[in-house]
Scaffold this motif. Structure first.
Motif: not given
Length: 535
Positions: A157, A215, A150, A146
């Protein structure tokens, strides 16, 4: 029909069964066990990962085709052997390769192809997160994938609604529940052994780290909820039953145990969940799991800290490569045998060549090999280049040739194990071996006993491996009482009369392996040169 078959038939009709299905790297296996915990039917499906756009992956269609095929084969065996159509099961569990990255949007659509444990593409994320958390974050872990996405500024994402592992994905589709067993969760994000949940402080650190990206999610919002062995984790839905059984005869409502990783189910299948016990799984990859009595004193990049399915701390040494190069050479010998008109079964050829290693020199006669089909994190090699090297003075014969490949299969693992044994003085009372390399009696056990400096056993009733292990976890969920621990359940109920073959470490063989591993370490620049110059 004899009494045994009558008893099994009654188990099937009355739902006193448990089904475990495990997704391994090359095989999907379904194992149905009865009330005495022994397998009564099984089914399997061969599959293989593929390298696409630089990533090792499996397609979702392959997942479902393999699941249906393995289940259908198992159900057919039930009908053929016992004359019953499988309409219900007492409990079900799913297991899969740990780690990796499956990311979905709010509509449940996969955002990028499944990134498996085999990828070694998250080095920057590994280093930054390990430093931030002061906790080893291997490249295989979901959080590393993950964070690397990013760092790479990958567009998907922004759209993430849920990330999970292979076992968690299948469980979600069959139950509607976004949950995961704590053992598999410990390969996604660090676990707090006291709370048996994601480490709250590290979760906060990660959210702070990515705050500027804005995010529309926080980490806990996209991770699955954790469940402990013995807890209920949902039930098979009507749509899930149709996904699993294409005949439509399997009923919904069957209770499901927490989905687990293959490391956890290997611990269960080998009765290695108590402190000071361990197990080693040797297949496409190899990993050793040692249950600790206390945390390690330092952070080691080569040691993963994960948990048992009950949440006890485990030191895990994982090497990406193990048996692939041996398999390739055996197939070459098989092709030669067929060419000269002497066909031989693969299993017989493996046994013949493995037994030949017992005649080899303890240091492999100065031969050297690296079975790196993919990158190897423990040794810092970023890509796969299988390699065999010798000098003119090396003792090049069949015994040494096969032995060096068997030693090499555990070379990277040995480097990691030496940290636990020599730097942390971790106590290991017993180790159980499982996986394909242990099928030839005692040969692989001798090698691993040198690596682990411990007696190594192979159990007769662990032959079904992780599929049997997750079936036992499904049975434990159904039968657990408030005071019953998983360790006691396994020792006092499942393995009380287990037969096993044990081989202890031999000082001469240990000394020979030490000579080999010194050569193995010194030769790593040769392997790196192969990566640099052999494109």
């Amino acid at each position: 029909m004899d009494d045994k078959n009558n008893s099994i038939k009654a188990d099937i009709v009355n739902g006193r069964t448990s089904l475990g299905i495990e997704f391994g790297s090359t095989r999907i296996k379904a194992v149905l066990i009865g009330s005495d915990y022994t397998p009564i039917a099984s089914g399997s499906h061969e599959w293989e990962n593929r390298l696409e756009d630089g990533n090792w992956t499996y397609a979702l269609n392959d997942i479902w085709q393999g699941l249906k095929d393995s289940y259908q084969t198992m159900a057919k065996e039930v009908t053929e052997k016992y004359g019953e159509v499988l309409t219900t099961i007492g409990s079900i569990g799913f297991s899969g390769m740990m780690h990796g990255y499956l990311a979905f949007d709010k509509n449940g659509e996969l955002l990028v192809p499944f990134r498996t444990w085999r990828n070694a593409s998250t080095e920057q994320a590994e280093k930054e997160l390990t430093a931030l958390f002061e906790h080893n974050i291997p490249q295989r872990w979901s959080i590393a994938h993950l964070y690397q996405a990013i760092l790479n500024d990958e567009k998907h994402v922004q759209e993430i609604d849920y990330i999970t592992t292979l076992s968690g994905y299948i469980h979600w589709q069959l139950t509607g529940k976004k949950v995961i067993g704590i053992g598999d969760a410990s390969g996604m994000f660090p676990i707090d052994a006291a709370t048996k949940n994601y480490d709250v402080g590290m979760v906060r650190q990660f959210d702070d780290l990515i705050r500027e990206q804005r995010y529309p999610w926080t980490l806990t919002q996209i991770l699955p909820e954790i469940r402990i062995a013995g807890e209920k984790a949902g039930q098979l839905t009507e749509s899930g039953a149709k996904l699993l059984d294409i005949s439509g005869t399997l009923q919904s409502g069957i209770p499901m145990c927490p989905p687990e990783g293959d490391a956890g189910t290997g611990m269960v299948a080998t009765n290695s969940v108590a402190e000071h016990t361990g197990n080693i799984s040797a297949g496409t990859s190899v990993f050793a799991m040692i249950v600790l009595d206390k945390p390690l004193k330092k952070v080691y990049p080569k040691i993963d800290i994960v948990t048992t399915p009950s949440g006890s701390l485990v030191a895990m040494v994982h090497a990406n490569n193990c048996s692939s190069e041996i398999n390739a050479w055996v197939q070459l010998f098989k092709e030669f045998a067929e060419m000269i008109g002497v066909p031989i079964q693969t299993t017989e050829l493996f046994e013949t060549l493995f037994l030949k290693t017992l005649e080899g020199d303890k240091d492999c006669g100065g031969l050297l090999s690296y079975g790196y089909y993919s990158g190897e994190n423990i040794t810092g090699i970023k890509a796969g280049r299988p390699l065999f090297v010798r000098t003119p003075e090396s003792k090049f014969n069949l015994a040494n040739f096969m032995q060096v490949h068997l030693y090499s299969a555990f070379g990277a693992l040995k480097i990691g194990m030496d940290i636990l044994l020599k730097e942390e003085a971790v106590r290991i009372d017993s180790v159980v071996g499982h996986g394909g390399l242990f099928k030839t009696k005692e040969v692989c056990q001798k090698v691993v006993a040198s690596v682990m400096d411990s007696p190594v056993s192979v159990m007769e009733n662990a032959g079904e491996g992780g599929a049997w292990g997750i079936a036992l976890l499904a049975a434990f969920m159904r039968e657990k009482t408030a005071e019953l621990t998983l360790a006691n359940y396994l020792t006092q109920t499942i393995f009380i009369n287990a037969e096993k073959n044990t081989v202890g470490p031999n000082q001469e063989e240990k000394a020979g392996f030490e000579l080999f591993i010194d050569c193995y370490k010194k030769g790593l620049p040769i392997e790196q040169a192969a990566v640099d110059y052999l494109q």
